[in-house]
Design a protein around this motif. Structure first.
Motif, PDB file in Angstrom:
ATOM      1  N   LEU A 174       0.807  -1.223   0.000  1.00 40.56           N
ATOM      2  CA  LEU A 174       0.000   0.000   0.000  1.00 40.56           C
ATOM      3  C   LEU A 174       0.839   1.272   0.000  1.00 40.56           C
ATOM      4  O   LEU A 174       0.424   2.289  -0.550  1.00 40.56           O
ATOM      5  N   SER A 175       2.024   1.230   0.601  1.00 35.34           N
ATOM      6  CA  SER A 175       2.869   2.423   0.617  1.00 35.34           C
ATOM      7  C   SER A 175       3.407   2.722  -0.782  1.00 35.34           C
ATOM      8  O   SER A 175       3.557   3.884  -1.161  1.00 35.34           O
ATOM      9  N   VAL A 176       3.683   1.679  -1.561  1.00 35.24           N
ATOM     10  CA  VAL A 176       4.136   1.854  -2.945  1.00 35.24           C
ATOM     11  C   VAL A 176       3.019   2.445  -3.792  1.00 35.24           C
ATOM     12  O   VAL A 176       3.225   3.374  -4.571  1.00 35.24           O
ATOM     13  N   SER A 205      -3.460  -0.428   8.563  1.00 30.84           N
ATOM     14  CA  SER A 205      -2.857  -0.485   9.901  1.00 30.84           C
ATOM     15  C   SER A 205      -1.513  -1.197   9.893  1.00 30.84           C
ATOM     16  O   SER A 205      -0.717  -1.044  10.816  1.00 30.84           O
ATOM     17  N   ALA A 206      -1.263  -1.993   8.842  1.00 29.35           N
ATOM     18  CA  ALA A 206       0.000  -2.742   8.741  1.00 29.35           C
ATOM     19  C   ALA A 206       1.092  -1.950   8.041  1.00 29.35           C
ATOM     20  O   ALA A 206       2.248  -2.369   8.034  1.00 29.35           O
ATOM     21  N   VAL A 207       0.742  -0.809   7.428  1.00 35.43           N
ATOM     22  CA  VAL A 207       1.739   0.005   6.725  1.00 35.43           C
ATOM     23  C   VAL A 207       2.555   0.784   7.745  1.00 35.43           C
ATOM     24  O   VAL A 207       1.998   1.564   8.527  1.00 35.43           O
ATOM     25  N   PRO A 208       3.883   0.599   7.801  1.00 39.13           N
ATOM     26  CA  PRO A 208       4.693   1.316   8.787  1.00 39.13           C
ATOM     27  C   PRO A 208       4.749   2.815   8.517  1.00 39.13           C
ATOM     28  O   PRO A 208       4.716   3.252   7.367  1.00 39.13           O
ATOM     29  N   VAL A 209       4.827   3.588   9.595  1.00 41.57           N
ATOM     30  CA  VAL A 209       4.937   5.051   9.504  1.00 41.57           C
ATOM     31  C   VAL A 209       6.383   5.422   9.809  1.00 41.57           C
ATOM     32  O   VAL A 209       6.969   4.923  10.777  1.00 41.57           O
TER      33      VAL A 209
END
Length: 341
Positions: free
Chosen positions: A222-224, A263-267
């Motif tokens: 999702l971050s990509v 919620s699993a995507v790191p910040v």
């Protein structure tokens, strides 16, 4: 408010089933089907990127292959520039593929090891008879290699002489050789190191600005997808669960599955990351051969009730331009009481 522009690509109620026969010692017990893609619809507009995300095996790549007509859909319609791809003749399909190209996931398997880089990149030009003059073609290929960040002097080298990131750049150069209107990017950075991923994504962004190409960007990260997409669709078990522009989807997810993925995507901020709560879904994704009745996500959803197991939720507009397939669609539907640390 509906978008009044004409979409470059319109996918309407796309379905793809693969027959599966079970048995032992040559005896067939039953014949079932895997619903790889189940009633998926979305639009892509000129110069924009549509991100398609979900777990491995959810039907993302099959959707891309059905759009390109590399795999024949079971039902549904794919309209490219208003023309139905399934009704095209071989000649029309060839012409359509001049304007719709594919970047494959594996940079090692997608390049012919017996062909030089120059031959690989110039192959689409030869097939479509775009640039018959060999000297003119070679000059253009060298320019393309330079554009994607490769040394034009390496035109006579073979794929095994390049790293994974360099090979993917060759694949990108090949896809852009015909200056297509749409490129289907099937997880183009998933096999690459994180630092190389950023370089390739920035390259795709730069090329989109220069050529005005639209992308269908398939990924599971999702971050990509956030980095490159204008609109995003979330798939689960062959079904489209949520569909919105990237900012609305990340700020106000309406589907519990989308919320759990986010919620699993790191910040990158360690202080914020330390206080975040992760939504852990129960169990594993069910088999697509024996998909659950009703909502396909109800076996893992912390909000599921009896209605979810009986009735399949319709993909409906919950906000202008924001669609969700959930009986209880609401912003961030899973509350803190259901979240595990």
């Amino acid at each position: 408010m509906a978008d009044e522009r004409t979409p470059l690509l319109s996918v309407q109620h796309l379905c793809k089933e693969f027959p599966v026969e079970s048995g032992v010692f040559g005896k067939r017990f039953s014949k079932k089907s895997v619903h790889a893609v189940n009633d998926v619809s979305f639009d892509i507009y000129e110069g924009e990127t549509f991100g398609l995300v979900g777990e491995s095996g959810c039907g993302k790549s099959t959707t891309g292959r059905c759009i390109m007509h590399l795999t024949r859909p079971t039902s549904g319609t794919v309209l490219f520039e208003g023309k139905d791809v399934s009704k095209m003749s071989k000649k029309e399909l060839k012409e359509m593929r001049r304007h719709m190209q594919f970047i494959f996931q594996d940079p090692y398997a997608s390049l012919n090891p017996r062909m030089t880089i120059g031959e690989i990149v110039s192959e689409p030009l030869i097939i479509h008879n775009v640039m018959p003059d060999a000297k003119e073609r070679e000059k253009y290929v060298r320019e393309l290699l330079d554009v994607v960040g490769l040394n034009p002097e390496h035109i006579n080298r073979y794929p095994h002489e390049f790293s994974g990131g360099q090979r993917q750049r060759v694949g990108i150069a090949r896809a852009f050789a015909l200056k297509p209107k749409l490129i289907i990017c099937d997880e183009p950075v998933s096999a690459l190191d994180v630092s190389i991923q950023a370089q390739v994504l920035n390259l795709l962004n730069d090329l989109q600005k220069e050529y005005g190409t639209a992308y269908l960007f398939i990924a599971h990260d999702l971050s990509v997808v956030q980095h490159i997409s204008d609109n995003i669709g979330v798939m689960y078990l062959g079904n489209m669960m949520e569909y919105a522009d990237w900012k609305a989807l990340y700020d106000r997810p309406y589907h519990p599955y989308t919320q759990s993925l986010l919620s699993a995507v790191p910040v990158p901020d360690p202080d914020v990351q330390a206080t975040r709560k992760r939504i852990v879904l129960a169990g594993d994704p069910p088999s697509p051969i024996d998909a659950p009745s009703g909502c396909c996500f109800h076996t893992r959803c912390p909000m599921a009730c009896e209605k979810c197991s009986r009735e399949r939720p319709e993909l409906r507009e919950v906000e202008p331009g924001h669609f969700c397939a959930c009986h209880f669609a609401a912003p961030n539907p899973i509350k803190e009481s259901s979240i595990e640390l």
